[in-house]
Design a protein around this motif. Structure first.
Motif, mmCIF file in Angstrom:
data_model
loop_
_atom_site.group_PDB
_atom_site.id
_atom_site.type_symbol
_atom_site.label_atom_id
_atom_site.label_comp_id
_atom_site.label_asym_id
_atom_site.label_seq_id
_atom_site.Cartn_x
_atom_site.Cartn_y
_atom_site.Cartn_z
ATOM 1 N N ALA A 164 162.069 55.739 74.240
ATOM 2 C CA ALA A 164 162.523 56.396 72.825
ATOM 3 C C ALA A 164 161.806 57.827 72.578
ATOM 4 O O ALA A 164 162.419 58.906 72.104
ATOM 5 C CB ALA A 164 162.186 55.589 71.758
ATOM 6 N N ARG A 165 160.542 57.927 73.107
ATOM 7 C CA ARG A 165 159.907 59.396 73.233
ATOM 8 C C ARG A 165 160.734 60.492 73.902
ATOM 9 O O ARG A 165 161.045 61.300 73.617
ATOM 10 C CB ARG A 165 158.409 59.271 73.505
ATOM 11 N N ASN A 197 153.278 62.323 69.116
ATOM 12 C CA ASN A 197 153.865 61.055 69.125
ATOM 13 C C ASN A 197 153.931 60.350 67.872
ATOM 14 O O ASN A 197 152.999 60.172 67.028
ATOM 15 C CB ASN A 197 153.148 60.190 70.247
ATOM 16 N N THR A 198 155.035 59.937 67.468
ATOM 17 C CA THR A 198 155.368 58.942 66.292
ATOM 18 C C THR A 198 155.261 57.649 66.415
ATOM 19 O O THR A 198 155.163 56.965 65.447
ATOM 20 C CB THR A 198 156.863 59.313 65.632
ATOM 21 N N THR A 199 155.374 57.227 67.663
ATOM 22 C CA THR A 199 155.357 55.696 68.250
ATOM 23 C C THR A 199 154.097 55.293 68.343
ATOM 24 O O THR A 199 153.052 56.081 68.612
ATOM 25 C CB THR A 199 156.385 55.509 69.531
ATOM 26 N N GLN A 232 159.016 52.113 73.780
ATOM 27 C CA GLN A 232 158.434 53.456 73.141
ATOM 28 C C GLN A 232 158.609 54.458 73.886
ATOM 29 O O GLN A 232 158.926 55.553 73.728
ATOM 30 C CB GLN A 232 157.144 53.004 72.778
ATOM 31 N N THR A 262 157.928 46.207 74.900
ATOM 32 C CA THR A 262 157.936 47.064 73.536
ATOM 33 C C THR A 262 157.286 48.455 74.123
ATOM 34 O O THR A 262 157.871 49.334 73.517
ATOM 35 C CB THR A 262 157.036 46.544 72.686
ATOM 36 N N SER A 263 156.274 48.330 74.722
ATOM 37 C CA SER A 263 155.576 49.985 75.170
ATOM 38 C C SER A 263 156.729 50.597 76.185
ATOM 39 O O SER A 263 156.865 51.884 76.108
ATOM 40 C CB SER A 263 154.485 49.584 76.126
#
Length: 335
Positions: free
Chosen positions: A85-86, A2-4, A82, A78-79
């Motif tokens: 987006a993943r 994961n990059t987030t 995220q 926000t979460s």
């Protein structure tokens, strides 16, 4: 990988969607035996509540006799974004829930995407609060910051399933259990997405690519507020003629005291009490031998039941298990 930023702790098991044609039996099981609050929505839909939220279990008419979706409550937008987006970054399709679908689940901002074993995964924000007071036999259920319990899955590809939930929800490994049942060796992985000991358990037969369970889930768990609630619901399950799968016992790893009843759809339903809460600053994964310190003995299991499990295990050899490959890239190595 994961990059987030991590969403661990911002995610909680929020609701379960079950497809069944056995509405009359399910209503008796949920309200009269287990002790939950029941709401009739229409002839093809009903809901059970555990707390002030409008929906914890949504039952819809259909032939599956199984869990078809799990809903994850995400604390903040926000979460939520995220996680979305993943999923999109891995090329996995994401579908927005309609206003009607969100209303049935008692939630806002609903998204769904493919999950392991054909169980649709759903994420949402802001559960809606019911206006009606609870009407149920139980004194209460433990939900709150830890979510509403857990879901247990059997799999022929446990490492991929663990990776899926790590990649999507930043799930952490809590511990393992090694168990031998009727000569078959099992390894069970317990994953958490917050301080509840586990929200997901993944069981696999060691050394054999078979899945002995017909249903997508092996069991669901909800946590009773008191020991009396466990004892009284156990008695009601017996008195109303529902099958008991495992008697009262206590688990080795999370120390939860519980029993397992068999639902009208065939998978099991665990009612538990007082599991340990994880201290993230000190917890280290370990392996336990056997699932129970005491109890949890099979109730009324016949040789026909055992043969049926072997039959399903054999059939699973010819059935491809879906792990949503794009989201289950390993990056994780375990036994």
């Amino acid at each position: 990988m994961n990059t987030t930023p991590s969403v661990f702790g911002a995610v909680h098991l929020g609701y379960i969607v079950i497809e069944t044609d056995r509405f009359t039996d399910w209503r008796r099981f949920g309200t009269d035996a287990i002790g939950m609050h029941h709401d009739a929505v229409d002839t093809g839909l009903m809901r059970f509540r555990l707390d002030d939220q409008q929906c914890r279990f949504l039952l819809r008419r259909g032939p599956a006799e199984d869990v078809v979706a799990t809903g994850w409550h995400v604390d903040d937008h926000t979460s939520f974004e995220q996680i979305e987006a993943r999923i999109r970054a891995h090329g996995v399709p994401v579908t927005g829930g309609t206003a009607e679908e969100a209303a049935l689940r008692g939630v806002e901002r609903l998204l769904r995407f493919p999950g392991p074993k054909g169980i649709t995964q759903e994420i949402y924000t802001t559960p809606r609060i019911a206006s009606e007071p609870l009407r149920m036999l139980a004194s209460g259920w433990v939900t709150g910051d830890y979510g509403m319990g857990h879901i247990a899955i059997t799999s022929t590809k446990p490492t991929q399933l663990r990776s899926y939930f790590n990649n999507v929800l930043d799930a952490r490994l809590t511990d393992y259990i090694d168990e031998t049942i009727s000569g078959v060796k099992l390894k069970i992985r317990f994953l958490r997405v917050n301080e509840r000991h586990h929200s997901i358990a993944i069981a696999a037969v060691r050394g054999l690519p078979i899945d002995p369970i017909r249903t997508r889930v092996q069991h669901l768990n909800i946590q009773a507020a008191t020991l009396d609630d466990v004892a009284q619901s156990y008695q009601r399950v017996h008195e109303l003629g529902f099958d008991m799968a495992l008697s009262v016992g206590q688990h080795t790893n999370d120390k939860e005291l519980s029993y397992y009843a068999r639902t009208p759809s065939g998978f099991e339903w665990e009612v538990g009490w007082n599991p340990v809460i994880i201290d993230e600053s000190t917890w280290q994964p370990s392996t336990h031998q056997g699932i129970s310190i005491w109890g949890h003995t099979p109730v009324g299991q016949t040789i026909i039941d055992k043969l049926d499990q072997f039959r399903h295990g054999g059939l699973s050899l010819a059935r491809r298990e879906d792990t949503v490959t794009a989201l289950s890239g390993t990056g994780i190595h375990d036994d």
